[in-house]
Structures are given as C-alpha cells and as structure tokens.
Enzyme design. Sequence first.
Site, PDB file in Angstrom:
ATOM      1  N   GLY A   9       8.205 -25.521  -9.797  1.00 37.18           N
ATOM      2  CA  GLY A   9       7.012 -24.620  -9.648  1.00 37.18           C
ATOM      3  C   GLY A   9       7.508 -22.939  -8.268  1.00 37.18           C
TER       4      GLY A   9
ATOM      5  NE  ARG B 129       8.780 -29.226  -3.799  1.00 37.22           N
ATOM      6  CZ  ARG B 129       7.689 -30.240  -3.083  1.00 37.22           C
ATOM      7  NH1 ARG B 129       8.907 -30.812  -2.115  1.00 37.22           N
ATOM      8  NH2 ARG B 129       6.602 -30.797  -3.379  1.00 37.22           N
TER       9      ARG B 129
ATOM     10  NE  ARG C  48       5.651  -8.702 -10.384  1.00 38.35           N
ATOM     11  CZ  ARG C  48       4.525  -8.581 -10.683  1.00 38.35           C
ATOM     12  NH1 ARG C  48       3.888  -9.170 -10.496  1.00 38.35           N
ATOM     13  NH2 ARG C  48       4.381  -7.408 -10.749  1.00 38.35           N
TER      14      ARG C  48
ATOM     15  NE  ARG D 204       7.541 -28.061 -15.830  1.00 35.37           N
ATOM     16  CZ  ARG D 204       6.336 -28.181 -15.075  1.00 35.37           C
ATOM     17  NH1 ARG D 204       7.066 -27.555 -13.277  1.00 35.37           N
ATOM     18  NH2 ARG D 204       5.333 -28.366 -14.424  1.00 35.37           N
TER      19      ARG D 204
ATOM     20  CB  SER E 227       3.866 -32.007  -9.664  1.00 32.92           C
ATOM     21  OG  SER E 227       2.993 -30.603  -9.344  1.00 32.92           O
TER      22      SER E 227
ATOM     23  CG  ASP F 284      -3.020 -34.970 -10.414  1.00 36.02           C
ATOM     24  OD1 ASP F 284      -2.289 -34.579 -10.612  1.00 36.02           O
ATOM     25  OD2 ASP F 284      -3.719 -34.734 -10.907  1.00 36.02           O
TER      26      ASP F 284
ATOM     27  NE  ARG G  42       2.233 -32.811  -3.085  1.00 34.05           N
ATOM     28  CZ  ARG G  42       0.863 -32.889  -2.164  1.00 34.05           C
ATOM     29  NH1 ARG G  42      -0.574 -33.513  -3.053  1.00 34.05           N
ATOM     30  NH2 ARG G  42       0.475 -32.209  -1.484  1.00 34.05           N
TER      31      ARG G  42
END
Length: 237
Positions: A21, A25, A44, A88, A91, A207, A220
């Site tokens: 996402g 990363r 962007r 994909r 998380s 989470d 993470r």
Amino acid sequence: MPTPHNSAENGMIAKTVLMPGDPLRAKYIAETYLENPVLFSSVRGMLGYTGSYRGRTLSVMGSGMGMPSIGIYSYELYSQYGVENIIRIGSAGSYCEEARIYDVVLATAAFSESSFARVQSGYQEPFTYPDKGLCERLRQSAGHLGIPLIEGVVHSSDVFYREDRTPYYQRLHDEQGCLCVEMESFALFHNASVLHKNAACLLTISDSFVSHEETSAEERQTSFTAMMQVALEAVEE
Ligand code: ADE
C-alpha cells in the site's frame, strides 16, 4: 501510455508487480531486495521500480490506500503496461483468534460491501477471487521457506474508522467467514478478473479487533520481511 497516474514508458514495467500500500515500502523493497532498481514513476509520490531478483525481472509499486486507489493503479498496469500478475502485500486487522498478530494470511476470496465492482462492470456479487495458480505459487514458496500461511476470506472495507466496530466485525466473521480486514483486495481481484489477468494477496496481521494488540514499527518490519520473501520467491519470469 504514460497515463495520468503513471509516467512509465512502454517496456519499463515487468510482467509481475508486487504492490504494497505504502509507496515508501515499495522504495524500501526495491532498494533492499532488487538488483539495479530503476524508478519508473513517481507521479503523486506513488513510487514504482523495476529491477531483478535472482535473475528474474520484477517490479514493485505502491497502491495507495483503499479501493479507488488500487483500482486506478492496477487497472492501468494491466491494461496499459502489459502486466500479467499483481501480488498485493499488505497489512490487515484480525477478526478472529485464529489469525494472530504477525501471522501471514493468503486471501482465498475478498468480501466487500463496496460498490466498486458493480459500478466498474455491473458485477453484483459480494465476493471476488484471486488467481488459483498465483495462490498455489505463493503456497509453495511459503512451504519452501517454512513460513506458515493462514488461508481464508478477507474483508475489503471502505471504512477504517467505524462507529460500531464490535458488532460489525463479529457479523462479518460469523456470517461471511472473514478472517481479517484490509481495504484493497476486492477491487484488485475484480480488475484482474475483468481484464483476464492474475492477482493474489498476502497480508500480515498488524492489529486485532479481538485481542486489541497493536504492533510496533520494528515488529511490523520483521513480519513484513517474511511475507516479502514468500512473494519474492513466488515470482516467475
Ligand atoms: N489494515 C491493517 N489494519 C487494518 C484495519 N484495522 N482496518 C482496515 N485495514 C487495515
């Protein structure tokens, strides 16, 4: 090509793209794992790179958060840039005791209340599906690396901050079989389906709605590395 959202020229993007996402990363993955990474777009701030991993050409690009965002980037990759496979890597928040913090989930379907697929093509069903072949490659890769995968339905939500969190997540778990929640897979799987391409999704639990645990940035990163390795080892030319 280029598109309003991607400045890459023809031939700059590999047949397989890993999509976290977060665009930073994507930068981290490119700089850490790929040989000779080349930035193909930063429109962007949505960074995309192509490089090689163990002799195989591979791209990695951020998807942004939510279905509208991944809907745009994945559609253009498939339809304008000849991309065949998008994996994909994201998380998710767990809806059940079985999926614990840091576990890696392989999505076998995405459930959503989103209008994305209905508006995009008239598709009326609440479930979309990943490619079976790509999922099998991810399974085998995880097996070789000794990384356990939890398989199941994921909830792709348009809403991160809900007012009635508890009854809602329990209903999605009990009635739709959702293991966890994220915000992109339903749209990605739909785009792949209408364009006759392949998509899959690996998620790390970050989470939990059940235990209310959250992860530190460092934790993470470690769990993200396991998921990354599963995805990287699954890539074929
Ligand atoms: N991704 C990670 N945790 C999430 C959550 N709680 N809701 C939606 N997407 C998520």
